[in-house]
Design an enzyme around this catalytic site. Structure first.
Site, short mmCIF file in Angstrom:
data_model
loop_
_atom_site.label_atom_id
_atom_site.label_comp_id
_atom_site.label_asym_id
_atom_site.label_seq_id
_atom_site.Cartn_x
_atom_site.Cartn_y
_atom_site.Cartn_z
N ARG A 1 -87.90 -41.86 -11.51
CA ARG A 1 -86.45 -40.90 -11.36
C ARG A 1 -85.51 -41.83 -12.45
NH1 ARG A 1 -82.62 -41.41 -7.29
NH2 ARG A 1 -81.55 -38.98 -7.50
N GLU B 1 -84.89 -42.75 -3.01
CA GLU B 1 -83.63 -43.89 -3.04
C GLU B 1 -84.10 -44.10 -2.06
OE1 GLU B 1 -80.09 -43.94 -4.97
OE2 GLU B 1 -79.83 -42.87 -6.13
N GLU C 1 -76.49 -37.07 -4.48
CA GLU C 1 -75.77 -37.91 -2.90
C GLU C 1 -73.95 -36.55 -3.30
OE1 GLU C 1 -75.51 -41.64 -2.71
OE2 GLU C 1 -77.21 -42.55 -2.52
N HIS D 1 -75.73 -36.81 -11.15
CA HIS D 1 -75.45 -38.38 -10.84
C HIS D 1 -74.27 -38.85 -10.78
CE1 HIS D 1 -78.31 -41.25 -8.61
NE2 HIS D 1 -77.17 -41.86 -8.37
N TYR E 1 -80.26 -46.38 2.97
CA TYR E 1 -80.56 -47.79 2.63
C TYR E 1 -80.35 -48.97 3.59
CZ TYR E 1 -79.74 -47.19 -2.50
OH TYR E 1 -80.07 -46.91 -4.28
N ASN F 1 -82.32 -40.55 0.17
CA ASN F 1 -81.87 -42.10 -0.56
C ASN F 1 -81.16 -42.77 1.13
OD1 ASN F 1 -81.52 -40.45 -2.50
ND2 ASN F 1 -79.07 -41.05 -3.26
C1 GBH Z 1 -76.69 -45.12 -3.96
O1 GBH Z 1 -75.76 -44.27 -3.22
C2 GBH Z 1 -76.89 -44.03 -4.85
O2 GBH Z 1 -77.31 -43.61 -5.26
C3 GBH Z 1 -77.04 -45.24 -6.44
O3 GBH Z 1 -76.92 -44.86 -8.08
C4 GBH Z 1 -76.46 -46.98 -6.54
O4 GBH Z 1 -76.59 -47.39 -7.20
C5 GBH Z 1 -77.19 -47.00 -5.32
O5 GBH Z 1 -77.03 -46.29 -4.01
C6 GBH Z 1 -76.81 -48.99 -4.55
O6 GBH Z 1 -75.19 -48.54 -4.32
O7 GBH Z 1 -68.04 -50.03 -0.31
O8 GBH Z 1 -68.33 -49.51 1.94
O9 GBH Z 1 -67.32 -47.83 0.62
C7 GBH Z 1 -75.35 -45.34 -1.75
C8 GBH Z 1 -74.66 -44.67 -1.16
C9 GBH Z 1 -72.32 -44.97 -1.13
C10 GBH Z 1 -73.35 -47.06 -0.50
C11 GBH Z 1 -71.10 -45.76 -1.87
C12 GBH Z 1 -72.04 -47.52 -0.80
C13 GBH Z 1 -70.11 -47.67 -0.86
C14 GBH Z 1 -69.97 -48.00 0.33
N1 GBH Z 1 -73.55 -45.35 -1.73
N2 GBH Z 1 -70.49 -46.89 -1.00
S1 GBH Z 1 -68.19 -48.90 0.34
#
Ligand code: GBH
Length: 527
Positions: free
Chosen positions: A84, A426, A176, A130, A356, A354
C-alpha cells in the site's frame, strides 16, 4: 463469502494479503526532483520547523523515489503479496490542477514502481490522497476549505485511474480524513496548521471550531441523478473527506459491453472504474474508546462517533452520527441534502481501518467557551485508570499498546455499519530512535503477534476482514515526529545514505508468511 482462512495442513494462515504500507510524503523524498510541485507538508515544515521534532522535513525521507527497487525487493524477500503506497498529488500535477500541466516524470515514476511490484508478484494498493495536498491549492482557495477542491480532486483521481488503473485494482480515496480535520484544522499540529488562537497562540489562521466541520464535509457539485432505466447504477464515490460524493455515474449494459453511459461532468472517471473493475474505499482511523467507568459508556460511544463514525455513517447511512448532530447544534455541522445522502449511501467497496492504540473515555461537562471541534464531544480521553495504564506506551506518547482494541473496533464496524468488507490498512508500533542502528525489535514482534491474533478472533466472530497491511515497511518521515520515532520492519539509516537493514520483525514476518510457526501456535499466537 470469499474468506481467507487458507488452510495449509494442520494450521492455517488467516491473512489473505499480508502486506506492507507506506506513503508518498513519508517515504518518497525527492521533494524537489524532476518537476514535483510543493505540497502543504513542504511549506508547513518550512514555516513551522518548531512543530516538527528535530525541525526536520520529508524532502529526502527514505529516498524511495530513487531507491524504490530496493524497497520492492524487501517486500518480495519478506514475502508480502501486496503493497500500500500513496501517490503524491503534486508529483503528477505540480500545481494541483490540470491547467498547471501533468508532470510526465512523476507518471513515469509510478509506472515504474507499479510495474516493478507486479513483476515481483506484489499487488499495488494505491491511496490517492495521504495528506500531502499540493500547496498551490491550499494557497489559491484554502484547499479542503474551498468548494473548488471537488473538481480538482476529481480530475486528479481521474488522471490516476487513467494512467494506472489498467494495473492498479485497489484504490483508497483518502487516508484518515479525521487526522486532517483534527491535526490540520483543529489543533494545528500538522499541515496546513490551522487552529484557533486560544488553543495555540502560534496559529496563523483558522478557528478550530467551524473549519474542521467544513473540511469534513467539503461540499460537492451535484450531478444529474442517473436515469432509472439504467441496468446497473453505481454511485462513485470520490469522497471528499468522507462526506460528499462527487459524481454519479451510470453504466449501461456493462456486461454486454455495449454502451457506457457516463453522463456527469467527469464521467470518464466512472467509466474507468467500470471498465477497469477495481475496488475502491476509504481508510479511517480512531483509537478504540473504552468507558472509564460504567457511567462513561455513552461518552465512549460519543468519542467514537466524533472520530470514526463521523466518516462511516455518511457512506453507509447517508447521515452524520446522531451523537454529533445532538452535540453540535449551533449550525457548524453541515447537513446532507437528500441527493447527497442518497449518493453517499453505499458508495464504497470496502472500508480501511487504521488502528494503533486505545484509550479510556470520561464523560465531562460540555465547554461553554473556547469551543473547538475537540470540545464538542464533551469527553476527556485518558490513558490510565486509578494509576494503571491501559497498556504500555510505545515510542510515541500517543500509542498505548492494547491489542484487544483492534478486535473491538472491528466488531463495532461489523455490527453498527452493516457488515462491510474491511481491510486493516494500517497497524503497527514505533520505537524511539536511539541514534544508532537498532534491529532487535522484539516489541514489534510482540505487537504484531497479539494484534494479528485479535484480528483472527474478530474474523472468527464473523467480521469480513479481507486483508491486513502492517505499518510500515520502512522507518520513515513520521510527520510532526520527524525522524524521532521508527515504525519500520526495515531500519533506514538516515545518517548514511538511507541504507536499509532488515529488523528482527521483518524476519519474523518472513517465517510467519512461510508458515514456519505452524507448530508453535501458542508461542506466536497467530496461526
Ligand atoms: C497514521 O495515523 C498515519 O496514517 C500514518 O501516516 C502514520 O505514519 C502512522 O499513523 C503512525 O503515526 O501527537 O497526540 O496529537 C495514525 C493517527 C494521528 C496518530 C496523529 C498520531 C498524533 C497524536 N495518528 N496522531 S498527538
Amino acid at each position: 463469502k470469499k474468506r481467507f482462512l487458507l488452510a495449509t495442513g494442520s494450521a492455517s494462515c488467516f491473512i489473505p494479503k499480508m502486506s506492507e504500507s507506506s506513503k508518498a510524503l513519508e517515504c518518497e523524498g525527492a521533494a524537489h526532483e524532476d518537476g514535483r510541485g510543493p505540497s502543504i507538508w513542504d511549506t508547513f515544515s518550512e514555516k513551522f520547523p518548531e512543530k516538527i521534532m528535530g525541525g526536520n522535513n520529508g524532502s529526502i525521507a527514505d529516498d524511495s523515489y530513487n531507491l524504490y527497487k530496493e524497497d520492492v525487493n524487501f517486500l518480495h524477500q519478506i514475502g508480502f503479496d501486496a503493497y500500500r503506497f500513496s501517490i503524491s498529488w503534486s508529483r503528477i500535477l505540480p500545481c494541483g490542477d490540470l491547467k498547471g500541466g501533468i508532470n510526465q516524470a512523476g507518471i513515469d515514476y509510478y509506472n515504474n514502481l507499479i510495474n516493478h511490484l507486479l513483476s515481483k508478484g506484489v499487488k499495488p494498493y494505491v491511496t490517492i490522497f495521504h495528506w500531502d495536498l499540493p500547496e498551490a491549492l491550499q494557497h489559491t482557495y484554502g484547499g479542503f476549505l474551498g468548494a473548488e477542491i471537488v473538481n480538482d480532486f476529481r480530475d486528479y483521481a481521474e488522471l490516476c485511474f487513467q494512467k494506472f488503473g489498467d494495473r492498479v485494482k485497489h484504490w483508497t480515496t483518502l487516508n484518515e480524513p479525521f487526522s486532517v480535520v483534527h491535526n490540520g484544522f483543529t489543533t494545528g499540529q500538522e499541515a496546513p496548521g490551522r487552529c484557533s488562537s486560544f488553543t495555540n497562540p502560534n496559529c496563523t489562521g483558522g478557528d478550530g471550531a467551524s473549519e474542521p466541520y467544513i473540511v469534513g464535509h467539503t461540499s460537492s457539485s451535484l450531478m444529474e441523478p442517473p436515469s432509472k432505466s439504467t441496468e446497473k447504477m453505481l454511485a462513485l464515490f470520490l469522497l471528499c473527506f468522507g462526506s460528499v460524493l462527487l459524481c454519479f455515474f451510470t453504466v449501461t449494459t456493462l456486461e454486454t459491453g455495449t454502451v457506457l453511459n457516463c453522463d456527469c461532468v467527469s464521467h470518464l472517471l466512472l467509466c474507468f472504474q467500470a471498465i477497469q473493475k477495481g475496488e475502491i474505499g476509504i481508510a479511517l482511523n480512531t483509537v478504540w474508546h473504552y468507558p472509564y467507568s460504567y457511567a462513561d459508556k455513552l461518552a465512549a460511544a460519543r468519542a467514537t462517533a466524533f472520530t470514526f463514525d463521523y466518516f462511516v455513517e455518511p457512506i453507509v447511512y447517508g447521515k452524520y452520527p446522531t451523537e454529533m448532530v445532538n452535540h453540535v447544534k449551533d449550525g457548524r455541522l453541515p447537513t446532507f441534502t437528500p441527493e447527497e445522502s442518497s449518493m453517499l449511501k453505499g458508495s464504497y467497496d470496502f472500508i480501511g481501518i487504521n488502528y494503533y492504540s486505545s484509550s479510556y473515555v470520561k464523560d465531562v461537562p460540555c465547554a461553554t467557551e473556547n469551543i473547538t471541534m475537540s470540545t464538542d464531544a464533551c469527553v476527556s480521553i485518558v490513558g490510565e485508570r486509578n494509576g494503571v495504564p491501559l497498556g504500555p506506551t510505545a515510542g510515541s506518547d500517543w500509542l498505548l499498546i492494547y491489542p484487544e482494541g483492534i478486535r473491538d473496533l472491528l466488531l463495532h464496524v461489523k455490527f453498527k455499519f452493516d457488515d462491510p468488507v474491511l481491510y486493516i490498512t494500517e497497524n503497527g508500533v514505533d520505537e524511539a530512535s536511539i541514534g544508532e542502528i537498532f534491529l532487535n525489535d522484539d516489541l514489534r514482534i510482540d505487537y504484531y503477534a497479539h494484534h494479528l491474533k485479535m484480528v483472527r478472533d474478530a474474523i472468527l466472530m464473523g467480521v469480513d476482514v479481507k486483508g491486513y497491511f502492517a505499518w510500515s515497511l520502512m522507518d520513515n518521515f513520521e510527520w510532526a515526529e520527524g525522524y524521532t520515532v521508527r515504525f519500520g520492519l526495515v531500519f533506514v539509516d538516515f545518517e548514511d545514505g538511507r541504507k536499509r537493514y532488515l529488523k528482527k520483525s521483518a524476519k519474523w514476518f518472513r517465517k510467519l508468511l512461510k508458515g514456519e510457526y505452524n507448530g508453535t501456535r501458542q508461542k506466536v499466537a497467530v496461526i
